[in-house]
Write a protein that holds these residues in place. Sequence first.
Motif, short mmCIF file in Angstrom:
data_model
loop_
_atom_site.label_atom_id
_atom_site.label_comp_id
_atom_site.label_asym_id
_atom_site.label_seq_id
_atom_site.Cartn_x
_atom_site.Cartn_y
_atom_site.Cartn_z
N GLY A 157 4.58 44.04 -13.28
CA GLY A 157 5.30 44.03 -12.04
C GLY A 157 6.14 45.38 -11.60
O GLY A 157 5.74 46.47 -11.97
N GLY A 158 7.19 45.26 -11.00
CA GLY A 158 8.10 46.18 -10.74
C GLY A 158 8.40 47.53 -11.59
O GLY A 158 8.47 48.53 -11.44
N ARG A 167 5.40 49.45 -12.22
CA ARG A 167 5.18 50.36 -11.05
C ARG A 167 6.28 51.28 -10.96
O ARG A 167 5.81 52.76 -10.63
N LYS A 207 14.54 48.42 -12.51
CA LYS A 207 15.73 47.39 -12.43
C LYS A 207 15.42 46.35 -13.30
O LYS A 207 15.92 46.22 -14.33
N ASP A 208 14.68 45.30 -12.82
CA ASP A 208 14.65 44.11 -14.14
C ASP A 208 13.17 44.26 -14.52
O ASP A 208 12.17 44.90 -14.13
N ASP A 226 9.79 42.44 -16.24
CA ASP A 226 9.15 41.32 -16.39
C ASP A 226 8.17 41.49 -17.41
O ASP A 226 7.44 42.43 -17.48
N ARG A 252 -2.89 36.63 -8.30
CA ARG A 252 -1.97 35.42 -7.61
C ARG A 252 -0.78 36.56 -7.15
O ARG A 252 0.17 35.80 -6.67
N ARG A 253 -0.58 37.69 -7.36
CA ARG A 253 0.44 38.37 -7.17
C ARG A 253 0.22 38.83 -5.71
O ARG A 253 -0.73 38.82 -5.08
N ASP A 254 1.37 39.90 -5.36
CA ASP A 254 1.18 40.14 -3.75
C ASP A 254 0.23 41.52 -3.43
O ASP A 254 -0.49 41.45 -2.88
N ASN A 267 1.63 45.97 -7.54
CA ASN A 267 2.57 45.21 -8.27
C ASN A 267 1.78 44.71 -9.32
O ASN A 267 2.28 43.52 -9.93
N ASP A 311 2.26 32.79 1.39
CA ASP A 311 3.73 33.01 1.52
C ASP A 311 4.15 33.83 2.36
O ASP A 311 3.81 35.01 2.40
N ARG A 345 5.97 37.27 2.19
CA ARG A 345 5.02 38.66 1.75
C ARG A 345 4.90 39.54 2.87
O ARG A 345 4.64 40.62 2.72
N ARG A 365 8.07 41.24 2.36
CA ARG A 365 7.84 42.28 1.22
C ARG A 365 7.00 43.37 1.20
O ARG A 365 7.25 44.40 0.73
N ARG A 393 8.95 45.83 3.33
CA ARG A 393 10.11 46.54 2.20
C ARG A 393 9.55 47.43 1.13
O ARG A 393 9.99 48.59 0.86
N ARG A 406 17.24 44.52 1.33
CA ARG A 406 16.69 45.83 0.59
C ARG A 406 15.89 46.73 1.47
O ARG A 406 15.77 47.84 1.27
P1 ATP Z 1 11.57 44.73 -7.30
O1 ATP Z 1 12.36 44.16 -8.43
O2 ATP Z 1 12.19 46.31 -7.51
O3 ATP Z 1 12.05 43.83 -6.19
P2 ATP Z 1 9.11 43.71 -8.11
O4 ATP Z 1 8.04 44.01 -7.87
O5 ATP Z 1 9.48 43.42 -9.69
O6 ATP Z 1 9.90 44.81 -7.44
P3 ATP Z 1 10.13 40.91 -8.12
O7 ATP Z 1 10.52 40.15 -6.84
O8 ATP Z 1 11.07 41.36 -9.13
O9 ATP Z 1 9.65 42.37 -7.41
O10 ATP Z 1 8.84 40.18 -8.84
C1 ATP Z 1 7.93 40.63 -9.71
C2 ATP Z 1 6.40 40.51 -9.56
O11 ATP Z 1 6.20 38.96 -9.36
C3 ATP Z 1 5.99 41.48 -8.56
O12 ATP Z 1 5.90 42.77 -8.77
C4 ATP Z 1 4.82 40.67 -8.13
O13 ATP Z 1 3.72 40.98 -8.94
C5 ATP Z 1 5.03 39.25 -8.24
N1 ATP Z 1 5.73 38.57 -7.08
C6 ATP Z 1 6.98 38.42 -6.62
N2 ATP Z 1 7.28 37.61 -5.65
C7 ATP Z 1 6.12 37.54 -5.24
C8 ATP Z 1 5.52 36.85 -3.92
N3 ATP Z 1 6.11 36.18 -3.07
N4 ATP Z 1 3.90 36.73 -3.75
C9 ATP Z 1 3.22 37.25 -4.75
N5 ATP Z 1 3.83 37.79 -6.19
C10 ATP Z 1 5.10 37.73 -6.18
#
Ligand code: ATP
Length: 406
Positions: free
Chosen positions: A26-27, A30, A39-40, A42, A112-114, A118, A156, A159, A162, A165, A204
């Motif tokens: 994820g983030g 990326r 930031k966080d 995962d 299943r991610r967006d 990501n 969802d 999205r 997102r 954003r 954001r």
């Molecule tokens: P940031 O933390 O900078 O907002 P991120 O990509 O880490 O970016 P998160 O919301 O922390 O966003 O989610 C972590 C990961 O989970 C995302 O990178 C994505 O792969 C998945 N994810 C989060 N929310 C969704 C969603 N609504 N639909 C599909 N996948 C999602």
Amino acid sequence: MWLTSSETRAVLDAIRAGGFDARVVGGAVRNALMDAPVKDLDIATTALPDDVVRLTEAAGLRAVPTGLTHGTVTVISGRQPFEVTTLRRDIETFGRHARVTFTTDWAEDAARRDFTLNALYCDAAGTVHDPLGGYPDLAARRVRFIGSAEERIREDYLRILRFFRFTAEYADGPPDAAGLDASVALADGLAQLSGERIRAEILRLLAAPRAAEVVSVMAAVGIVDRLIGDQCDVRLLARLAAIETALGLSPDPLLRLAALAGPKPGDARDAIAGRLRLSNAEAERLARIGLPDRAFRPETDAREARAYIYRFGADAFRDGVLMAWTASGAPADDPEWRQRFHLAERWTAPELPVRGSDLLKRGLAEGPAIGRVVRAFEDWWITHDFPSDKLELAKALSDLVKANRN
Ligand code: ATP
Ligand code: MG
């Protein structure tokens, strides 16, 4: 870099010691690949939550089962929390309300991610795994839905937000055409989202470097109206962003929201605050920012500015100057506006040099007259631009005491 830090490796290695696989996802991946701050963190793993707890605790780390039904365990390594989630696959339904089951298939988890950027995974050796072709999109700074944009949005509706954003944060061109078309076609679904979910994404989005560009596309297709209300003015948002940049300020999402909302009466601002579930403090700030005040304008007497700072504080003054500057249309490098903005830094509001107890000493009886005199003295003091001369203060005070003695 966090991806390969010893804290991260400690978590990955603990899980791998049990014969499972674990990768950062994820983030964090990326942003590390884009040289953006992480930031966080995962982590995705083939281990089940119970195994994650057992293995990380055996390695001396702290594990908190934060969302066991979603398969998430928070592991603390070197003070840094890691969200460790078992690989998942949607069954029967998809998206946020989907029934999920655990899997050991990385491609199923990715699907299943967006967005493609990501769905990148980084293993303990630092190798990036890219099951869905996200890396080329990331390299080209493109935010694209995984698979069919319409299908992903129907799963969802958050999205949609997102999509805009992440585009404002990470893309360098206009929103991806397929994602934009699908967002427009399905924009009715935004009404189903809770204010809390919208709020987080909007703030954001507004704080992102390219907020003004992306929001202007959203406005052109009617999405800004749906989210914030009508008569929003993207030009004001763009101007404020330019002023913030010229002053070296970091983006202030609430101020940007106020600019975007445009000149509106208080109840319209309250409606926005309600829709976005702003906190009381944020709602008050939003309402206050909308009030034009002479004190903000550079051509106004600096005394009025000081009186405002004394009564409402330096932060409120700065908000007011920025909004008035934005509304005036003056350029971002305008020296007079800049000077007025910095006035709050050069001048610290002094403390009122009189207390109720001073009045008792001067023979005023206890009672409501005390408060009346203190308030009258404060008004006098502000109108006279905060004099500090002892004689002048004593004279003004004794006049007021005399007038209030009977
Ligand atoms: P940031 O933390 O900078 O907002 P991120 O990509 O880490 O970016 P998160 O919301 O922390 O966003 O989610 C972590 C990961 O989970 C995302 O990178 C994505 O792969 C998945 N994810 C989060 N929310 C969704 C969603 N609504 N639909 C599909 N996948 C999602
Ligand atoms: Mg994240």
